[in-house]
Design an enzyme around this catalytic site. Structure first.
Site, mmCIF file in Angstrom:
data_model
loop_
_atom_site.group_PDB
_atom_site.id
_atom_site.type_symbol
_atom_site.label_atom_id
_atom_site.label_comp_id
_atom_site.label_asym_id
_atom_site.label_seq_id
_atom_site.Cartn_x
_atom_site.Cartn_y
_atom_site.Cartn_z
ATOM 1 N N GLY A 56 0.805 -1.213 0.000
ATOM 2 C CA GLY A 56 0.000 0.000 0.000
ATOM 3 C C GLY A 56 0.840 1.265 0.000
ATOM 4 O O GLY A 56 0.617 2.168 -0.816
ATOM 5 N N PHE A 116 -14.562 0.148 15.641
ATOM 6 C CA PHE A 116 -13.290 -0.559 15.704
ATOM 7 C C PHE A 116 -12.634 -0.249 17.038
ATOM 8 O O PHE A 116 -12.942 0.760 17.673
ATOM 9 C CB PHE A 116 -12.378 -0.118 14.551
ATOM 10 N N GLN A 127 2.949 -5.105 18.057
ATOM 11 C CA GLN A 127 1.544 -5.343 18.386
ATOM 12 C C GLN A 127 1.173 -6.818 18.245
ATOM 13 O O GLN A 127 1.498 -7.448 17.245
ATOM 14 C CB GLN A 127 0.652 -4.528 17.461
ATOM 15 N N HIS A 143 -2.048 -8.953 17.910
ATOM 16 C CA HIS A 143 -3.476 -8.807 17.624
ATOM 17 C C HIS A 143 -4.241 -9.852 18.430
ATOM 18 O O HIS A 143 -3.852 -11.018 18.446
ATOM 19 C CB HIS A 143 -3.713 -9.003 16.124
ATOM 20 N N LEU A 191 -5.086 -13.940 10.808
ATOM 21 C CA LEU A 191 -5.849 -12.830 11.370
ATOM 22 C C LEU A 191 -7.357 -13.010 11.209
ATOM 23 O O LEU A 191 -7.840 -13.353 10.138
ATOM 24 C CB LEU A 191 -5.419 -11.552 10.650
ATOM 25 N N GLU A 226 -10.616 -7.396 13.841
ATOM 26 C CA GLU A 226 -11.278 -6.736 14.952
ATOM 27 C C GLU A 226 -12.679 -6.291 14.547
ATOM 28 O O GLU A 226 -13.555 -6.108 15.394
ATOM 29 C CB GLU A 226 -10.438 -5.499 15.280
ATOM 30 N N ARG A 279 -5.830 -2.971 21.289
ATOM 31 C CA ARG A 279 -5.381 -4.348 21.067
ATOM 32 C C ARG A 279 -4.439 -4.848 22.155
ATOM 33 O O ARG A 279 -4.495 -6.020 22.541
ATOM 34 C CB ARG A 279 -4.697 -4.443 19.701
ATOM 35 N N HIS A 317 1.533 -9.207 15.055
ATOM 36 C CA HIS A 317 0.782 -8.563 13.981
ATOM 37 C C HIS A 317 1.487 -7.380 13.333
ATOM 38 O O HIS A 317 1.508 -7.266 12.115
ATOM 39 C CB HIS A 317 -0.561 -8.113 14.549
ATOM 40 N N ARG A 357 -0.583 0.542 18.066
ATOM 41 C CA ARG A 357 -1.361 1.101 16.964
ATOM 42 C C ARG A 357 -2.838 0.752 17.124
ATOM 43 O O ARG A 357 -3.179 -0.355 17.516
ATOM 44 C CB ARG A 357 -0.845 0.525 15.644
ATOM 45 N N SER A 393 -3.392 1.551 10.301
ATOM 46 C CA SER A 393 -2.259 1.225 9.426
ATOM 47 C C SER A 393 -2.634 1.389 7.960
ATOM 48 O O SER A 393 -1.835 1.918 7.172
ATOM 49 C CB SER A 393 -1.743 -0.187 9.682
#
Lengths: 252, 584
Positions: B15, B116, B240, B242, B252, B255, B286, B353, B394, B399
């Protein structure tokens, strides 16, 4: 809370019965030989593991030269499409127990694209066909300040074809593509469909003209191999039919 | 060896890299070097959404988003950067929509939003609907949309090119970026890319853990290349975990499942998050949820014969809602566990994560050589970078936001820099280091195997520097990593060929993981407090007096040739928010 099914699953996994599985893999390395050949590897593995786990076990413990692409390992990145027991699948989405491990599991590269080494094929012609169908939103006029509006219904119209991960399982399962690499192939048509039926897009006519070509959508013989092969459950053949219909009716 | 010349070189095509490429290609001659084909990046695995205070479904504003980001990061966030992130989020989402991203829609036809973790109305009053999403495949849609726009803009990609070294040339006492060295997978050939500006967007380091949501390919290549050239790494101790990875596999489960109403339960069926986070419950941040899960497991309330997991319960949600909003993760449960989420809860455990730390940058994406000095021509964005908008933890959906906001910023900044500056001369024998590294591995007859060392590293990291840490466990990790680094010198590969030698590249990737694991452990050892994702059982409280500061780790080579890690610290940028106790 419902747990009985889970307890059963856990009881099974606690026993964790490793089984011996034979992987029969199509090997090819032009640095070594011009000929491809089958090679058998026997490994002990939990049948609930993925075919990819089996390939890793071979690469990491038996033969480091075994070569294949992979990344995410859970069916999202599209790297590891291969021909497993004669059918195109993602190695990371196929559990060993589901493909009759009592017999040798055959693993070959996907067909119709040039094999470069072992399970790696040249993906460039595949991506070129994708790029040729204008796989991007085309609009005219001034951009709105906020988002373009789209009804939930209009959004739903092309939802199925947005799921494509460009793994090439469909295109490389298509007999027409095997016989003539010039055919755009199912994946490119799926990605054209994704924009042709997007209410925000204004280039459907152009894309339809591209697919009206002699190597375009009319080559499809509706064998449904592509639909069967798609690891994302996209109704590929249906999408191709919808594009054909749009070419005739010019309605989309 | 081949030499190429480009204005801008981008390392990585996820990304951040592709968002940067869309901007820089319009402004400068750009090459994107990527070790995978562009749509293979792990951005595509992101599920739940991208935060932006669009206020499409309820009252919201970017200031609340900024506050949540700062609080979520346990006040280690640079607040100027967080403000940019939250403010520019709105345009970042609208830009993606205009590029064609098929977001889910509200009945009015605007972009739909959902709840979230850690995102709240008015500074923590209640959960807010801020996450813009496309079912549970938002990352996939972002990756596809960005690649589609790269095709539209004619971005030039070098696929399956592994960047292994960062070239730096000193000009009048200033260290400047001169380019990168890459290894071409197909041929084994080494390429030098001379570039006026370089952007790292090569992702995280999550593969140094065993139970991880990360792809096999997330091996910290960009961080390692910069670190070995003397550049610092910031806040590497903050990783992190998750809360909801598939039990044992780590895959994953978004969330967003809890955003849609999913509930975490222990073996007694209790909704245990009510105890730990009375307001936000299952939607606390998290780090808080992951610690709560492990507390339940440690206190004997875990599920299964070994009591080593808890349940994510979606059974009370209507099947239509699961099909429409969470189709992919429910399919994962069916495929990998043989479980039907309509009727049965899903066994989960926390999974490694996301790296909050990375290559330090300012808000333009310029890489820092120390606390203040910029490396001219060098940029980083996304998970490889540390701006720092995520601080010590985070927030979910930040992200996908980060890669778009800072990918765009770095793409513009790098291209503008390239337009105003000339090439920096390449160092003598620019490919020397990579050639030596590759040849050493190819020629080695050592007895150590890559896969075995990697597994030992991963097991050591899971056991010692995961959700709970102590002085003793971290020291164990430091020692073990040191031993593995020694043994790595005797690693050999079986494939000695030049063509598609993934055996060789896995060996190189392991070297990167080992170096970065050591930085993480050493940084964690020195941080004698608990903050966000870094939890020390021997120092369970946050210590703002001594540790409200970023860690800066440098690789030092002594006169005797011995390597060591030197730690320094950098102040946190605070603007409008004073640190408060963090409650959810």
């Amino acid at each position: 809370m419902a747990t009985p099914v889970l307890d059963k699953v856990e009881a099974e996994s606690a026993a964790s019965p490793y089984i011996t599985v034979t992987f029969r893999i199509r090997r090819f390395n032009p640095e070594v030989s011009d000929e491809a050949q089958w090679q058998d590897f026997r490994i002990d593995i939990d049948p609930k593991e993925r075919v990819l786990d089996g390939l890793h076990k071979i690469k990491w413990e038996l033969d480091g030269s075994l070569t294949f692409r992979r990344s995410c390992a859970h069916g999202i990145c599209g790297s590891d499409a291969m021909r497993i027991n004669g059918r195109n699948r993602l190695a990371c989405k196929t559990l060993i127990k589901d493909i009759n491990p009592s017999k040798p599991i055959t693993v070959e590269p996907i067909k119709g694209l040039t094999v470069q080494k072992d399970l790696i094929v040249d993906m460039e012609p595949f991506f070129q066909a994708y790029r040729d169908v204008m796989p991007f939103l085309v609009t005219s006029g001034n951009e709105p300040t906020r988002e373009r509006l789209q009804s939930a219904e209009d959004r739903e119209r092309f939802d199925d074809t947005t799921k494509c991960i460009l793994c090439a399982a469909c295109t490389s399962s298509c007999p027409v593509f095997w016989n003539d690499g010039q055919y755009f192939g199912p994946a490119a048509i799926v990605n054209a469909h994704r924009f042709i039926f997007d209410s925000r897009d204004e280039a459907a006519e152009q894309r339809l003209e591209i697919l009206n070509d002699k190597d375009g959508v009319w080559r499809c013989r509706t064998t449904f191999n592509c639909t069967d092969a798609c690891p994302r459950g996209i109704e590929v053949t249906k999408a191709i039919q919808e594009v054909k219909r749009a070419l005739i009716t010019r309605r989309f | 060896m081949k030499i190429h010349k480009y204005d801008t070189v981008i390392v990585g095509a996820g990304g951040a890299g592709m968002r940067a490429a869309i901007e820089s290609t319009k402004r400068s001659r750009t090459a994107v070097l990527t070790k995978l084909y562009p749509t293979r990046s792990h951005t595509g695995a992101a599920q739940g959404g991208m935060a932006a205070a669009l206020a499409n479904v309820e009252e919201d504003n970017w200031e609340w988003h900024t506050f949540d980001t700062v609080k979520g990061g346990d006040y280690l966030v640079d607040q100027d950067a967080a403000e940019i992130l939250a403010k520019e989020a709105i345009d970042a989402v609208l830009d993606l929509e205009k590029m064609g991203l098929p977001f889910n829609r509200t009945p009015d036809g605007t972009i739909d939003q959902r709840r979230f973790g850690g995102h709240s109305r008015n500074h923590g009053e209640a959960p807010v609907r801020r996450s813009c999403y496309a079912a549970d495949r938002t990352g996939h849609m972002i990756l596809q949309t960005l690649y589609q726009n790269c095709v539209k803009e004619g971005v030039e990609f070098f696929n399956e090119f592994y960047v292994l070294d960062q070239l730096i040339t000193e000009v009048d006492g200033v260290k400047k970026s001169a380019g990168v060295v890459a290894y071409e997978l197909a041929t084994g050939e080494i390429h030098v890319f001379q570039a006026k500006s370089v952007i790292y967007a090569s992702g995280g380091t999550g593969k140094f853990f065993k139970v991880t949501s990360n792809a096999h390919t997330l091996t910290g290549d960009g961080q390692a290349a910069c670190f070995r050239r003397g550049l610092p790494l910031e806040d590497m101790e903050f990783f992190q975990f998750h809360p909801t990875g598939i039990w044992r596999m780590g895959i994953l489960l978004t969330e967003g499942a809890r955003g849609e109403g999913g509930i975490l339960r222990n073996k007694n069926g209790e909704r245990f998050m009510e105890k730990y986070a009375p307001v936000m419950k299952d939607l606390a941040s998290r780090d808080v949820v992951s610690r709560s899960i492990y507390t339940e497991i440690r206190e004997g309330r875990g599920c299964g014969p070994e009591g080593d997991h808890v349940y994510l319960d979606l059974t009370h949600l209507p099947p239509e809602q699961l099909d429409a909003k969470l189709p992919d993760i429910t399919e994962f449960a069916r495929t990998y566990l043989g479980i039907e989420p309509y009727t049965d809860p899903i066994p989960i455990q926390p999974t490694a994560h996301y790296a909050m730390g990375g290559i330090p940058t300012n808000v333009e994406g310029e890489v820092l050589a120390d606390n203040t000095t910029v490396v001219p021509g060098l940029y980083a964005a996304g998970e490889v970078a540390c701006v720092s908008v995520h601080g010590a933890n985070r927030l979910g959906t930040n992200s996908l936001l980060d890669i778009n906001v800072f990918g765009r910023r770095s793409g513009i900044a790098a291209a503008e820099y390239a337009a105003k500056h000339d090439f920096v001369e390449l160092p003598e024998n620019p490919a020397e280091r990579v050639e030596a590294q590759v040849e050493r591995l190819r020629a080695s007859t050592g007895k150590e195997r890559v896969a075995a060392l990697r597994l030992e590293l991963q097991e050591c990291m899971d056991a010692n520097v995961m959700v709970f840490r102590t002085e003793q466990t971290i020291k164990t990790a430091v020692e073990k990593i040191g031993e593995l680094r020694e043994r790595y010198l005797n690693v050999s590969v079986q494939d000695k060929g030049r063509r598609f030698n993934t055996d060789l590249l896995e060996a190189i990737e392991l070297g990167n993981l080992l170096d970065l694991a050591e930085v993480m452990a050493v940084s964690a050892l020195a941080r004698k407090e608990s903050r966000g994702g870094h939890y020390r059982e021997d120092y369970p409280n946050r210590d703002d007096v001594n540790f409200m500061r970023h860690t800066m780790a440098y690789r030092e080579v002594g006169d005797d040739g011995n390597e060591s890690i030197r730690l320094d610290y950098k102040p946190v940028v605070q603007t409008r928010y004073q640190p408060m106790e963090r409650k959810y």
